[in-house]
Write a protein that holds these residues in place. Structure first.
Motif, mmCIF file in Angstrom:
data_model
loop_
_atom_site.group_PDB
_atom_site.id
_atom_site.type_symbol
_atom_site.label_atom_id
_atom_site.label_comp_id
_atom_site.label_asym_id
_atom_site.label_seq_id
_atom_site.Cartn_x
_atom_site.Cartn_y
_atom_site.Cartn_z
ATOM 1 N N ALA A 10 13.267 7.838 -4.565
ATOM 2 C CA ALA A 10 13.447 6.416 -4.883
ATOM 3 C C ALA A 10 13.441 5.527 -3.650
ATOM 4 O O ALA A 10 13.213 4.313 -3.762
ATOM 5 C CB ALA A 10 14.755 6.216 -5.652
ATOM 6 N N LEU A 11 13.683 6.107 -2.478
ATOM 7 C CA LEU A 11 13.854 5.319 -1.257
ATOM 8 C C LEU A 11 12.641 4.450 -0.901
ATOM 9 O O LEU A 11 12.817 3.319 -0.424
ATOM 10 C CB LEU A 11 14.212 6.252 -0.098
ATOM 11 C CG LEU A 11 14.608 5.597 1.228
ATOM 12 C CD1 LEU A 11 15.778 4.646 1.046
ATOM 13 C CD2 LEU A 11 14.926 6.675 2.269
ATOM 14 N N PRO A 12 11.394 4.911 -1.099
ATOM 15 C CA PRO A 12 10.254 4.070 -0.726
ATOM 16 C C PRO A 12 10.258 2.697 -1.392
ATOM 17 O O PRO A 12 9.824 1.706 -0.786
ATOM 18 C CB PRO A 12 9.046 4.895 -1.181
ATOM 19 C CG PRO A 12 9.517 6.301 -1.141
ATOM 20 C CD PRO A 12 10.952 6.247 -1.552
ATOM 21 N N VAL A 33 3.612 5.549 -5.911
ATOM 22 C CA VAL A 33 3.515 5.486 -7.374
ATOM 23 C C VAL A 33 2.491 6.502 -7.874
ATOM 24 O O VAL A 33 2.727 7.230 -8.848
ATOM 25 C CB VAL A 33 3.141 4.068 -7.843
ATOM 26 C CG1 VAL A 33 2.744 4.067 -9.321
ATOM 27 C CG2 VAL A 33 4.301 3.111 -7.644
ATOM 28 N N GLY A 34 1.329 6.567 -7.200
ATOM 29 C CA GLY A 34 0.323 7.546 -7.579
ATOM 30 C C GLY A 34 0.834 8.973 -7.473
ATOM 31 O O GLY A 34 0.601 9.804 -8.358
ATOM 32 N N LYS A 35 1.533 9.279 -6.389
ATOM 33 C CA LYS A 35 2.100 10.615 -6.197
ATOM 34 C C LYS A 35 3.123 10.917 -7.282
ATOM 35 O O LYS A 35 3.152 12.021 -7.842
ATOM 36 C CB LYS A 35 2.738 10.703 -4.810
ATOM 37 C CG LYS A 35 3.515 11.983 -4.526
ATOM 38 C CD LYS A 35 2.645 13.220 -4.579
ATOM 39 C CE LYS A 35 3.443 14.465 -4.210
ATOM 40 N NZ LYS A 35 2.671 15.713 -4.470
ATOM 41 N N GLN A 36 3.969 9.929 -7.598
ATOM 42 C CA GLN A 36 5.002 10.111 -8.606
ATOM 43 C C GLN A 36 4.378 10.393 -9.979
ATOM 44 O O GLN A 36 4.797 11.314 -10.698
ATOM 45 C CB GLN A 36 5.853 8.841 -8.685
ATOM 46 C CG GLN A 36 7.139 8.987 -9.471
ATOM 47 C CD GLN A 36 8.337 8.874 -8.566
ATOM 48 O OE1 GLN A 36 8.364 8.064 -7.666
ATOM 49 N NE2 GLN A 36 9.348 9.690 -8.805
ATOM 50 N N VAL A 37 3.365 9.605 -10.328
ATOM 51 C CA VAL A 37 2.702 9.782 -11.620
ATOM 52 C C VAL A 37 2.010 11.146 -11.681
ATOM 53 O O VAL A 37 2.076 11.849 -12.695
ATOM 54 C CB VAL A 37 1.701 8.634 -11.860
ATOM 55 C CG1 VAL A 37 0.794 8.944 -13.052
ATOM 56 C CG2 VAL A 37 2.448 7.325 -12.099
ATOM 57 N N ILE A 45 0.827 -1.206 0.000
ATOM 58 C CA ILE A 45 0.000 0.000 0.000
ATOM 59 C C ILE A 45 0.862 1.257 0.000
ATOM 60 O O ILE A 45 0.561 2.241 -0.685
ATOM 61 C CB ILE A 45 -0.962 0.009 1.206
ATOM 62 C CG1 ILE A 45 -1.845 -1.240 1.195
ATOM 63 C CG2 ILE A 45 -1.812 1.272 1.194
ATOM 64 C CD1 ILE A 45 -2.720 -1.373 -0.013
ATOM 65 N N GLY A 46 1.937 1.234 0.786
ATOM 66 C CA GLY A 46 2.838 2.379 0.784
ATOM 67 C C GLY A 46 3.432 2.622 -0.588
ATOM 68 O O GLY A 46 3.498 3.774 -1.063
ATOM 69 N N LYS A 48 5.851 4.831 -19.157
ATOM 70 C CA LYS A 48 5.676 3.471 -19.665
ATOM 71 C C LYS A 48 6.377 2.413 -18.810
ATOM 72 O O LYS A 48 5.775 1.383 -18.481
ATOM 73 C CB LYS A 48 6.144 3.386 -21.117
ATOM 74 C CG LYS A 48 5.242 4.141 -22.084
ATOM 75 C CD LYS A 48 5.748 4.033 -23.508
ATOM 76 C CE LYS A 48 4.838 4.809 -24.471
ATOM 77 N NZ LYS A 48 5.340 4.745 -25.876
ATOM 78 N N PRO A 49 7.642 2.597 -18.428
ATOM 79 C CA PRO A 49 8.266 1.583 -17.564
ATOM 80 C C PRO A 49 7.569 1.437 -16.206
ATOM 81 O O PRO A 49 7.495 0.336 -15.662
ATOM 82 C CB PRO A 49 9.703 2.102 -17.400
ATOM 83 C CG PRO A 49 9.938 2.952 -18.600
ATOM 84 C CD PRO A 49 8.619 3.614 -18.858
ATOM 85 N N ILE A 50 7.052 2.537 -15.668
ATOM 86 C CA ILE A 50 6.343 2.469 -14.381
ATOM 87 C C ILE A 50 5.088 1.625 -14.528
ATOM 88 O O ILE A 50 4.819 0.722 -13.724
ATOM 89 C CB ILE A 50 5.997 3.880 -13.869
ATOM 90 C CG1 ILE A 50 7.283 4.656 -13.553
ATOM 91 C CG2 ILE A 50 5.107 3.798 -12.631
ATOM 92 C CD1 ILE A 50 7.047 6.097 -13.116
ATOM 93 N N PHE A 51 4.292 1.891 -15.573
ATOM 94 C CA PHE A 51 3.083 1.112 -15.799
ATOM 95 C C PHE A 51 3.420 -0.363 -16.045
ATOM 96 O O PHE A 51 2.722 -1.266 -15.575
ATOM 97 C CB PHE A 51 2.295 1.668 -16.987
ATOM 98 C CG PHE A 51 1.578 2.952 -16.688
ATOM 99 C CD1 PHE A 51 0.906 3.136 -15.494
ATOM 100 C CD2 PHE A 51 1.581 4.000 -17.602
ATOM 101 C CE1 PHE A 51 0.238 4.321 -15.202
ATOM 102 C CE2 PHE A 51 0.918 5.186 -17.328
ATOM 103 C CZ PHE A 51 0.252 5.347 -16.124
#
Length: 414
Positions: free
Chosen positions: A169-171, A34-38, A28-29, A105-108
């Motif tokens: 990147a740490l998370p 990921v949502g925040k990054q996007v 969940i974290g 694209k790589p994230i998805f």
């Protein structure tokens, strides 16, 4: 007068709960970040919805296979292998985010791969606590399982949001460590005393892949309970929009977003903790439908506020109501399913749960693009209330369930 002895919960179940806490906190974290990054990269609500589609597709497409595997093999090993795959994906995300990326694209693609492993983990993870629970402890075990999961949903977003502020990147590295801890703890969980299903021949394996779906469709209580979650949260799920809500409506950053996401776990966790001491015993069918109604009302109210504190309270209320409905469904579904079919049935349920959460995220993203952020939330809450009204009329068998033990399934001859 002597009071009846309360059956004890085995030590192995407590270990499983701690393992689940580390796994859920990491999962969940990580998806919150990921949502925040996007959102930071594009500022587009539709991209937040696409994350939901990437999470959902593997769960839906692989459900017949993953359920059969959970029934045929040791569920502890299935879960450990699946979590190991998630560790690899988290490390790959860490490596990619360190490059200061500009492409989504790589994230998805990595979220899609992560969800492939998650689809194998879900039916085994859902079935294990019930497999290990002695008679008379099922309700408490289900509540404890939910507490461990919700504890992770509280700790994960808060911790990961602070990590994100320190280093974007740490998370992902911490997620890999947390998942690895969960895997290590699984080695201390004893093998459940259940009979594993052993199909013979390829045709039987193919048949088994769809047997869970057929069994649910033939059982009105199961079909009603699972589909209620699907359609209600499909409309009412606004979690995917929290990065946009935090910034556009409430004016808070990553840490504020972490607290908003954590309030889901706080509301659900407190509710589940109370249910672990005083589980629901009567009128469970009616309460299931009523709680979904409360969830819809809280969603509508969330659309109307621009106060961070009020938003926290409304998310807390919605999560508490959802936790009660989840507790009821998580008790009804395994009890109404013969033990040798639980993997297949719970795999199908995982598709419904995934559809409600991940497709709900996609629906929210599309609705926000078409109706605006407030319009999308209002539309979702109203849709949830409509589902409540329809299911009250369409599923009288579900509405009439009084006690959990009333639905316990006999052995199923396949």
């Amino acid at each position: 007068m002597k009071h009846p002895l309360i059956p004890k919960i085995p030590f192995g179940i407590y270990v499983l709960m701690v393992s689940g806490f580390f796994a859920s906190a990491s999962q969940i974290g990580q998806i919150t970040i990921v949502g925040k990054q996007v959102w930071d990269m594009t500022g587009n609500e539709l991209d937040l919805g696409l994350i939901g589609i990437a999470e959902f597709l593997p769960v839906a497409l692989l459900a017949p296979i993953t359920g059969s595997i959970a029934d045929r093999f040791d569920r502890r090993r299935v879960l450990a292998i699946a979590l190991s795959g998630e560790v690899v994906v988290s490390i790959l995300l860490f490596s990619y985010i360190r490059t200061d990326p500009t492409s989504l694209k790589p994230i998805f693609a990595l979220i899609l791969l992560f969800s492939v492993f998650r689809s194998f983990a879900m039916p085994a993870n859902r079935a294990l606590p019930i497999d290990l629970a002695p008679s008379g402890t099922v309700e408490r075990v289900v509540a404890l399982k939910a507490v461990s999961f919700m504890g992770g949903t509280v700790a994960g977003p808060i911790i990961f949001s602070f990590l994100f502020v320190a280093d974007i990147a740490l998370p992902y590295l911490v997620a890999a460590i947390g998942l690895s801890t969960g895997i290590a703890l699984l080695s201390l969980v004893p093998k459940p005393p259940v009979t594993q299903y052993k199909p013979t021949g390829t045709k039987q394996v193919v048949k088994d892949a769809f047997e869970g779906l057929r069994f649910i469709r033939r059982t009105p209580i199961l079909f009603g309970a699972i589909s209620l979650d699907l359609f209600a949260v499909l409309f009412g799920g606004v979690i995917a929009l929290l990065p946009a809500i935090a910034e556009e409506r409430l004016g808070v950053g990553a840490v504020g977003l972490g607290w908003l996401r954590a309030s889901v776990g706080i509301g659900a966790g407190i509710t589940m903790l109370s249910l672990s001491f005083r589980p629901l015993k009567r009128n469970v069918g009616k309460r299931l439908i009523h709680m979904v109604g409360v969830f819809g009302l809280a969603t509508i109210a969330l659309a109307m506020t621009q106060s961070f504190v009020v938003a926290l309270i409304l998310i807390f209320i919605a999560a508490a109501a959802d936790a009660v409905s989840m507790f009821i469904r998580a008790s009804l579904v395994p009890l109404a399913t013969p033990e040798q079919m639980r993997g297949r049935v719970l795999a199908v349920e995982s598709v419904f749960i995934g559809a409600s959460n991940e497709l709900g995220a996609a629906e929210s993203g599309v609705a926000a693009a078409l109706l605006g952020l407030v319009g999308a939330i209002l539309f979702g809450g109203a849709g949830t209330l409509l589902v409540v009204i329809l299911w009250w009329r369409l599923f009288p068998a579900l509405r009439s369930v009084d006690r959990f033990e009333d639905v316990r399934a006999p052995q199923y001859n396949e």
